[in-house]
Write an enzyme that holds these catalytic residues in place. Sequence first.
Site, PDB file in Angstrom:
ATOM      1  N   SER A  68     -10.681   1.469   3.931  1.00 21.86           N
ATOM      2  CA  SER A  68      -9.841   1.039   5.049  1.00 21.86           C
ATOM      3  C   SER A  68      -9.009   2.206   5.563  1.00 21.86           C
ATOM      4  O   SER A  68      -8.320   2.871   4.790  1.00 21.86           O
ATOM      5  CB  SER A  68      -8.919  -0.099   4.608  1.00 21.86           C
ATOM      6  OG  SER A  68      -9.670  -1.259   4.299  1.00 21.86           O
ATOM      7  N   ARG A  93       0.793  -1.226   0.000  1.00 27.83           N
ATOM      8  CA  ARG A  93       0.000   0.000   0.000  1.00 27.83           C
ATOM      9  C   ARG A  93       0.830   1.282   0.000  1.00 27.83           C
ATOM     10  O   ARG A  93       0.406   2.296   0.546  1.00 27.83           O
ATOM     11  CB  ARG A  93      -0.971   0.013   1.186  1.00 27.83           C
ATOM     12  CG  ARG A  93      -1.979  -1.122   1.179  1.00 27.83           C
ATOM     13  CD  ARG A  93      -2.925  -1.033  -0.019  1.00 27.83           C
ATOM     14  NE  ARG A  93      -3.878  -2.131   0.019  1.00 27.83           N
ATOM     15  CZ  ARG A  93      -3.677  -3.322  -0.557  1.00 27.83           C
ATOM     16  NH1 ARG A  93      -2.565  -3.528  -1.246  1.00 27.83           N
ATOM     17  NH2 ARG A  93      -4.573  -4.270  -0.469  1.00 27.83           N
ATOM     18  N   GLU A 128      -3.668   4.287   6.540  1.00 28.13           N
ATOM     19  CA  GLU A 128      -3.621   4.168   5.079  1.00 28.13           C
ATOM     20  C   GLU A 128      -4.185   5.437   4.459  1.00 28.13           C
ATOM     21  O   GLU A 128      -3.777   5.841   3.371  1.00 28.13           O
ATOM     22  CB  GLU A 128      -4.435   2.945   4.640  1.00 28.13           C
ATOM     23  CG  GLU A 128      -4.381   2.634   3.168  1.00 28.13           C
ATOM     24  CD  GLU A 128      -5.054   1.319   2.827  1.00 28.13           C
ATOM     25  OE1 GLU A 128      -5.814   1.291   1.840  1.00 28.13           O
ATOM     26  OE2 GLU A 128      -4.833   0.330   3.535  1.00 28.13           O
TER      27      GLU A 128
END
Length: 326
Positions: free
Chosen positions: A246, A195, A316
Amino acid sequence: MTLSYDPPSVLNALLSPKKDTLHTVPLQLPGTNCLIRSGVSLASLTSFRVGGPAQWYVAPRSTEELQASLEWAQSQKLPITLVGAGSNLLVSDRGLSGLVICTRHLRHTKFIPDTAQVTASAGEPIARLAWQAAERGWQGLEWAVGIPGTVGGAVVMNAGAHKQCIADILVNTQVLSPNGLMEWLTPKDLGYTYRTSLLQGGSRLVTQATFQLLPGANPAEVMAATAKDLEMRRATQPYNLPSCGSVFRNPKPYYAARLIEQTGLKGYRIGGAQVADRHANFILNCGRATANDIFQLICYIQQQVEKRWSVHLEPEVKILGEFAAR
């Protein structure tokens, strides 16, 4: 994190001296139809539906307008913030100083049958690209159908789902530096990890990307597989209220959602921000949340999870602007 800005005298001279015109008179970039506006609310441009105004805002529709926007920002010594679909951003209630460049109008897609590659501009929604590939019987993007971001954002953060990610299919990406230099970068150049990439937090802007797919499958079967991936996400993740998807990266070998749930935080609320009951790694705007509500909830989750499990959850979501102390 804090951004600072001192209004340049040259820019002030371009505007009416009346203070109330600062947020009403747009500037047209020379040689383009592109307008730079001030005081534009960013709340409607983020999936959280929160955030204050951009000091200056532009939405270019071509690479040339993007370059002109960068040149203008440089001439005024303004910091630059890039916004795509706004699906992975938390913008401060105080807004952002400098120039906010929105890429959502940079949309162009080209499928190349000879090489089974597809090139898409930065503002192209990655989910729409997944459907376009499926309609042609091209495999490799089914997993992206539930991701609400753009191609540019997906490349920068190495977006992924169902154990697949952008790094698996990216051939190369074109990036634009603030000095106007265009570069082509490969996955190796981007230093992809889970990510994230070397582009995250940097000043280079993704303008387009090329992906390697697998052609020749039955379109109906690829469409069905794509629809199944989307159904799976909708069955396990809340989509009824604004969120950013998320919030935290999974701290391997753990799952952020499981740690948050086992800490007893499902349903926990600060102001109008709430940890989702369906998926604990989602924070929902329940109607009147502020960016600060969400920020404080992120901090609280981090503190409680670390206190119980000695695991630090790394956001994130990209947090932009100035927030109150934790």
